[in-house]
Design an enzyme around this catalytic site. Structure first.
Site, short mmCIF file in Angstrom:
data_model
loop_
_atom_site.label_atom_id
_atom_site.label_comp_id
_atom_site.label_asym_id
_atom_site.label_seq_id
_atom_site.Cartn_x
_atom_site.Cartn_y
_atom_site.Cartn_z
N PHE A 241 13.50 5.23 11.43
CA PHE A 241 12.13 4.73 11.29
C PHE A 241 11.23 5.86 10.80
O PHE A 241 10.80 6.71 11.58
CB PHE A 241 11.62 4.16 12.61
CG PHE A 241 10.47 3.24 12.40
CD1 PHE A 241 10.64 1.87 12.40
CD2 PHE A 241 9.20 3.74 12.13
CE1 PHE A 241 9.57 1.02 12.15
CE2 PHE A 241 8.13 2.90 11.89
CZ PHE A 241 8.32 1.54 11.90
N VAL A 242 10.95 5.86 9.49
CA VAL A 242 10.18 6.96 8.93
C VAL A 242 8.74 6.55 8.62
O VAL A 242 8.47 5.40 8.28
CB VAL A 242 10.84 7.53 7.64
CG1 VAL A 242 12.13 8.24 7.99
CG2 VAL A 242 11.09 6.45 6.61
N ARG B 121 0.00 6.64 7.35
CA ARG B 121 0.16 6.69 5.89
C ARG B 121 -0.37 7.99 5.31
O ARG B 121 0.04 8.44 4.25
CB ARG B 121 -0.61 5.53 5.23
CG ARG B 121 -0.06 4.15 5.51
CD ARG B 121 -0.71 3.16 4.54
NE ARG B 121 -0.59 1.78 4.98
CZ ARG B 121 0.44 0.98 4.72
NH1 ARG B 121 1.46 1.44 4.03
NH2 ARG B 121 0.46 -0.27 5.14
N ASP C 10 3.87 3.48 6.78
CA ASP C 10 3.11 3.28 8.01
C ASP C 10 3.95 2.77 9.15
O ASP C 10 5.07 2.27 8.96
CB ASP C 10 2.00 2.25 7.76
CG ASP C 10 2.54 0.83 7.63
OD1 ASP C 10 3.48 0.63 6.83
OD2 ASP C 10 2.06 -0.06 8.34
N ASP D 242 14.33 0.01 0.97
CA ASP D 242 14.98 -0.09 2.29
C ASP D 242 16.13 -1.09 2.14
O ASP D 242 17.25 -0.71 1.79
CB ASP D 242 13.90 -0.55 3.29
CG ASP D 242 14.28 -0.33 4.72
OD1 ASP D 242 15.47 -0.48 5.04
OD2 ASP D 242 13.41 0.00 5.54
N LYS E 183 0.81 -1.20 0.00
CA LYS E 183 0.00 0.00 0.00
C LYS E 183 0.84 1.26 0.00
O LYS E 183 0.34 2.35 -0.24
CB LYS E 183 -0.88 0.03 1.27
CG LYS E 183 -1.75 -1.16 1.47
CD LYS E 183 -2.43 -1.03 2.87
CE LYS E 183 -3.04 -2.35 3.24
NZ LYS E 183 -3.39 -2.40 4.67
N GLY E 184 2.11 1.10 0.33
CA GLY E 184 2.97 2.27 0.56
C GLY E 184 3.00 3.27 -0.58
O GLY E 184 3.15 4.47 -0.36
N GLU F 142 7.63 2.97 -6.32
CA GLU F 142 7.74 2.54 -4.91
C GLU F 142 7.88 3.74 -4.00
O GLU F 142 8.44 4.78 -4.39
CB GLU F 142 8.97 1.64 -4.73
CG GLU F 142 8.66 0.16 -4.69
CD GLU F 142 7.97 -0.30 -3.40
OE1 GLU F 142 7.30 0.50 -2.73
OE2 GLU F 142 8.10 -1.49 -3.08
C1 PRP Z 1 7.51 -1.40 2.30
C2 PRP Z 1 7.70 -0.52 1.07
C3 PRP Z 1 8.42 -1.40 0.11
C4 PRP Z 1 9.23 -2.31 1.03
C5 PRP Z 1 10.65 -1.84 1.05
O1 PRP Z 1 6.36 -2.16 2.11
O2 PRP Z 1 6.49 -0.06 0.55
O3 PRP Z 1 7.54 -2.16 -0.67
O4 PRP Z 1 8.67 -2.22 2.34
O5 PRP Z 1 11.42 -2.62 1.91
P1 PRP Z 1 12.67 -3.46 1.40
O6 PRP Z 1 13.46 -2.62 0.45
O7 PRP Z 1 13.43 -3.73 2.69
O8 PRP Z 1 12.18 -4.73 0.79
P2 PRP Z 1 5.68 -3.02 3.27
O9 PRP Z 1 6.10 -4.45 3.14
O10 PRP Z 1 5.96 -2.37 4.60
O11 PRP Z 1 4.14 -2.93 2.92
P3 PRP Z 1 3.21 -1.62 2.71
O12 PRP Z 1 3.67 -0.97 1.43
O13 PRP Z 1 1.83 -2.16 2.61
O14 PRP Z 1 3.42 -0.73 3.90
#
Ligand code: PRP
Length: 181
Positions: free
Chosen positions: A153-154, A166, A160, A104, A44-45, A100
Site C-alpha cells: 500500500f503505497v 498526495r 493517496d 496496479d 488526480k494521481g 499515469e
Molecule cells: C489510481 C491510479 C490509477 C489507478 C490504477 O487512481 O491513479 O488511475 O488507480 O489502478 P488500476 O491499475 O488497478 O486500475 P484512483 O482511482 O485511486 O484515483 P486517483 O488518481 O484520484 O487517486
C-alpha cells in the site's frame, strides 16, 4: 516533505523519482522528435508526475487531463470506469502520451486505452511512474516505465489514502495501522 512517521518505509526518494523522470524525458524527446506531443494526465494521481515530467521535457508539449473514477469501494479498482471529466479537445490525429502515476491491476489504463483509441489519435502510448507486476490483472502496454514496485500500500507523489498524502515528495509504504485496506 516526506512524512517519515506515517510511513513504514520509503520506496522511492524525491531524487530517485526526479532522476528517473529526467531519463524518461530524454527518451521521449528522442522518440517524438519533430512531432507535437499531447500529454494526457489521469487525475488526480498523475498531477505530480505530469507537472515534473512536463518540466523535464526540453520540447514544447500540450497538456490535457481526464478524471475517471472506478466503481466499487476499497483500495483496489473494479475495472468499471466512469469519466468524471473528459478531455477539453479532440485528439484525432494527435500523438498522445498517457501519463499515469500507477498501474496496479491495469484495469483503469486498459479501459482508458480502449476509450482513447476509439478517438483515433495518430499514436497512443503510456508512461507510468509505477507498476505493480504482481497485481496486474490484464496486460498493459507501458512504453515508458518508472519503477516496478512490490504489491504494497503505497502513498505519496500523487498517490493517496483517503485523499491524504498526495503531496509527499517521496513514495512510501503506509504503516498498516494507518489504513484499512
Ligand atoms: C489510481 C491510479 C490509477 C489507478 C490504477 O487512481 O491513479 O488511475 O488507480 O489502478 P488500476 O491499475 O488497478 O486500475 P484512483 O482511482 O485511486 O484515483 P486517483 O488518481 O484520484 O487517486
Amino acid at each position: 516533505m516526506c512524512l517519515i512517521d506515517d510511513l513504514e518505509s520509503v520506496l522511492l526518494t524525491d531524487d530517485q523519482i526526479q532522476d528517473k523522470l529526467r531519463e524518461v524525458a530524454r527518451r521521449i524527446e528522442a522518440d517524438y522528435a519533430g512531432r507535437d506531443v499531447l500529454l494526457i494526465g489521469v487525475l488526480k494521481g498523475a498531477i505530480m508526475v505530469m507537472a515534473d515530467l512536463a518540466r523535464h521535457l526540453e520540447m514544447p508539449v500540450s497538456i490535457d487531463f481526464m478524471a475517471v473514477s472506478s466503481y466499487g469501494a476499497g483500495t483496489t479498482s473494479s475495472g468499471v470506469v466512469r469519466i468524471m471529466k473528459d478531455l477539453d479537445r479532440d485528439i484525432a490525429g494527435k500523438h498522445v502520451l498517457l501519463v499515469e502515476d500507477i498501474v496496479d491491476s491495469g484495469l483503469t489504463i486498459n479501459w482508458l486505452l480502449r476509450n482513447l483509441r476509439s478517438r483515433q489519435p495518430a499514436s497512443l502510448d503510456v508512461f507510468a511512474l509505477l507498476r505493480k507486476p504482481e497485481a496486474l490483472k490484464v496486460d498493459v502496454p507501458v512504453r515508458y516505465l518508472g519503477f516496478d514496485i512490490p504489491s504494497e500500500f503505497v502513498v505519496g507523489y500523487g498517490l493517496d489514502y483517503a485523499e491524504r498524502y498526495r503531496n509527499l515528495r517521496c513514495v512510501g509504504v503506509l504503516r498498516p495501522e494507518l489504513h484499512a485496506g
